[in-house]
Design a protein around this motif. Structure first.
Motif, short mmCIF file in Angstrom:
data_model
loop_
_atom_site.label_atom_id
_atom_site.label_comp_id
_atom_site.label_asym_id
_atom_site.label_seq_id
_atom_site.Cartn_x
_atom_site.Cartn_y
_atom_site.Cartn_z
N UNK A 214 -3.52 2.75 8.78
CA UNK A 214 -4.82 2.10 8.69
C UNK A 214 -4.64 0.69 8.12
N UNK A 215 -4.61 -0.34 8.96
CA UNK A 215 -4.55 -1.71 8.44
C UNK A 215 -5.88 -2.07 7.78
N UNK B 105 -3.63 -5.92 3.70
CA UNK B 105 -3.38 -7.31 4.02
C UNK B 105 -4.13 -8.30 3.15
N UNK B 106 -4.68 -7.84 2.02
CA UNK B 106 -5.53 -8.71 1.20
C UNK B 106 -5.29 -8.44 -0.27
N UNK B 107 -5.01 -9.50 -1.02
CA UNK B 107 -4.68 -9.35 -2.42
C UNK B 107 -5.79 -8.76 -3.27
N UNK B 108 -7.04 -8.92 -2.86
CA UNK B 108 -8.15 -8.36 -3.62
C UNK B 108 -8.33 -6.87 -3.45
N UNK B 109 -7.67 -6.29 -2.45
CA UNK B 109 -7.70 -4.83 -2.26
C UNK B 109 -6.61 -4.19 -3.10
N UNK C 49 -1.24 -7.44 13.21
CA UNK C 49 0.02 -7.75 13.87
C UNK C 49 1.19 -7.02 13.22
N UNK C 50 1.23 -6.98 11.90
CA UNK C 50 2.31 -6.29 11.19
C UNK C 50 2.27 -4.80 11.51
N UNK D 192 8.98 -1.88 7.26
CA UNK D 192 7.86 -0.94 7.33
C UNK D 192 8.09 0.07 8.45
N UNK D 193 8.64 -0.39 9.58
CA UNK D 193 8.95 0.53 10.67
C UNK D 193 9.91 1.61 10.22
N UNK D 194 10.93 1.24 9.44
CA UNK D 194 11.85 2.23 8.90
C UNK D 194 11.16 3.21 7.97
N UNK D 195 10.24 2.71 7.17
CA UNK D 195 9.46 3.59 6.28
C UNK D 195 8.66 4.60 7.09
#
Length: 251
Positions: free
Chosen positions: A25-26, A116-120, A48-49, A236-239
């Motif tokens: 879930x991005x 993708x957000x520092x506030x989260x 994208x990531x 991340x793909x390896x994870x």
């Protein structure tokens, strides 16, 4: 061509024939990013990531599905900036609980929140939700799972060299010329503990930055963004592969 690891592009025929190991879930945000980057920067990057990481995992046999990216994040320090759209952490908890329960009922036992957000900050939310849902929950901040210092002279905190370089790679048409960007100068706290980072408090963004950026974007390049995104997605793909192969009931 539809990517089978991206749910938004996938048909029921494909879903019905696939046993998914992991859902991703991005989770982005909608906020100002200096003068040169779009409000959707965090969402576009996270999307994208997630897709590239899932592609790498899929190619190694892990059955991963990337859910649609949540475009709203915690913006409580930016409420005085027009169209920075806030959802509170309690709202995030409810959304995440509903989605996790949906997945649990459908036999998908692992969910990765790709932030993708520092506030989260999903750690406290996961601690509360994990005993309530039959899905293993974990979170990754994509921008710091790989040390950015070998890639960037000064990565920056917000709309700086790192984010600008990545956007130049994934969405160059949305990036204005760098001579239109502000310098991203940060006004540091007068309190030593906050300035040095061992104490923490939320920041009112307009008090620390005149252009909403924190970090100088002037050295950003598409090549730097491509190299960093590749390194991040590979990790991340390896994870995701490891997670897909692991029985979470066995430690």
């Amino acid at each position: 061509m539809a990517r089978p690891y991206v749910l938004a592009e996938t048909t029921w025929k494909t879903v019905a024939d696939t046993r998914y190991d992991v859902a991703v879930l991005p989770w982005g945000a909608t906020e100002a990013h200096n003068y040169h980057l779009p409000y959707a920067t965090d969402t576009l990057q996270c999307d994208a990531v997630a897709a590239e990481s899932a592609r790498l995992a899929w190619d190694r046999g892990a059955r991963v599905t990337v859910l649609p990216t949540v475009p709203f994040g915690v913006q409580t320090g930016q409420l005085d900036i027009p169209l920075c759209l806030n959802v509170n952490p309690t709202t995030q908890l409810v959304i995440l609980r509903d989605l996790a329960k949906s997945l649990a009922g459908q036999g998908i036992g692992k969910l990765v929140i790709l932030n993708g957000h520092g506030g989260n900050d999903f750690r406290a939310i996961i601690r509360e939700l994990q005993p309530q849902v039959g899905v293993f929950l974990c979170a990754i901040n994509w921008w710091n799972c790989v040390d950015p210092r070998p890639f960037f002279a000064e990565p920056g905190d917000h709309a700086g060299e790192l984010e600008t370089s990545v956007m130049m790679h994934i969405a160059p048409d949305f990036v204005l010329p760098l001579d239109e960007a502000g310098p991203g100068t940060e006004k540091k706290s007068k309190i030593a503990g906050l300035r040095e980072g061992w104490a923490w408090a939320p920041r009112r963004w307009t008090a620390i930055s005149a252009d909403t950026g924190v970090g100088d974007p002037s050295a950003a390049t598409q090549e730097k963004g491509a190299a960093f995104l590749h390194a991040v997605s590979k990790r991340i793909g390896g994870f995701l592969v490891d997670l897909a192969q692991t029985d979470m009931n066995d430690g």
